[in-house]
Enzyme design. Structure first.
Site, PDB file in Angstrom:
ATOM      1  N   HIS A 225      -7.058  -9.418  -0.530  1.00  0.00           N
ATOM      2  CA  HIS A 225      -6.488  -7.850   0.221  1.00  0.00           C
ATOM      3  C   HIS A 225      -7.945  -7.470   0.592  1.00  0.00           C
ATOM      4  CE1 HIS A 225      -2.966  -8.374  -2.464  1.00  0.00           C
ATOM      5  NE2 HIS A 225      -2.354  -7.723  -1.344  1.00  0.00           N
TER       6      HIS A 225
ATOM      7  N   SER B 129       1.405  -4.306   0.708  1.00  0.00           N
ATOM      8  CA  SER B 129       0.049  -3.825   0.098  1.00  0.00           C
ATOM      9  C   SER B 129      -1.244  -3.849   0.978  1.00  0.00           C
ATOM     10  CB  SER B 129      -0.380  -4.830  -1.017  1.00  0.00           C
ATOM     11  OG  SER B 129      -0.359  -6.413  -0.212  1.00  0.00           O
TER      12      SER B 129
END
Length: 268
Positions: A250, A44
């Protein structure tokens, strides 16, 4: 007197060897000249989760047009571009589903992988929802995995990449430290934040070591993210995002363009 055939034979042999070597050199040069395609592999952090602007074709892999691979190809216009990085990918997923585009014409490969193998999501869930001791215990389990099992998993991925893309420069991107320490910050305790940062360092060091052993370049993003960690006041990372939990921990779009892209550009 019959003239010896030895000089004629040697001359013919040398000419044949020279022609063969010249042909091989020319073929090799041609192959390397054509090796300028770019393939972006990984998890990711490479697909761009947290950056938004996901392509429709990528589905749950969430490949973003604001992720560093997409930004690099837009700026450099390689002869071909394959973006197979996928949210949640582990080393086994890279091996089974991402290596198809690699070939002798691949000139650049980028990859980030290893965090999910080590249990990144479970570590952060434990540390957010449970006590300091529970957090530290879960991190200890992750650290043991990084030290004992992950190196072999990385070796398998890196060997497969080199087998399929023998002419490529391979850049292995690491992970940032999540937290700025020593400052007031609502949320996790300083104890938890420090343990998480230390675990990120351990993971990066393990990845860098195995990448180096395969002759690959390690791209250390800890330097570019310094000053932009969570609790810094100008974070390039999402903290817990209760409205979109998948974004949590993230890089934001700024982390992709300011944290990851410059590291790739510096070595590619």
């Amino acid at each position: 007197m019959r003239r010896s055939r030895l000089p004629l034979f040697l001359g013919t042999l040398l000419l044949a060897v020279s022609t063969a070597l010249t042909g091989a050199t020319a073929a090799q040069a041609s192959q390397q000249a054509a090796a300028d395609g770019y393939v972006a592999l990984g998890d990711s952090y490479s697909s761009g989760v947290g950056a938004g602007s996901y392509t429709a074709e990528s589905g749950d892999c969430k490949r973003s047009t604001k992720a560093y691979p997409y930004l690099w190809q837009a700026a450099n216009q390689p002869s071909s571009f394959a973006f197979t990085a996928c949210s949640g990918a582990r080393t086994g997923d890279v091996l089974s589903g991402q290596l198809g585009p690699l070939s002798t014409t691949t000139g650049l490969v980028s990859i980030s992988v290893g965090g999910n193998d080590a249990g990144f999501a479970d570590v952060m869930t434990t540390c957010v929802l449970q006590s300091d001791s529970s957090c530290l215990n879960r991190i200890a389990t992750a650290r043991a995995y990084v030290e004992s099992t992950l190196p072999g998993r990385l070796d398998s991925v890196y060997s497969a990449i080199r087998d399929r893309a023998p002419n490529a420069e391979v850049v292995v991107l690491g992970y940032p430290r999540f937290y700025k320490l020593g400052t007031f910050c609502v949320g996790l305790s300083e104890t938890k934040r420090k343990a998480i940062n230390d675990a990120a360092d351990l993971l990066d060091n393990a990845i860098a070591q195995r990448a180096g052993a395969h002759g690959f370049t390690f791209g250390d993003v800890r330097t570019t993210f310094t000053g932009h960690e969570i609790c810094s006041g100008n974070s390039w990372l999402h903290s817990v995002d209760w409205l979109n939990i998948g974004n949590s921990y993230h890089p934001k779009a700024a982390g992709q363009s300011g944290g990851y892209l410059p590291v790739l550009e510096a070595v590619a």
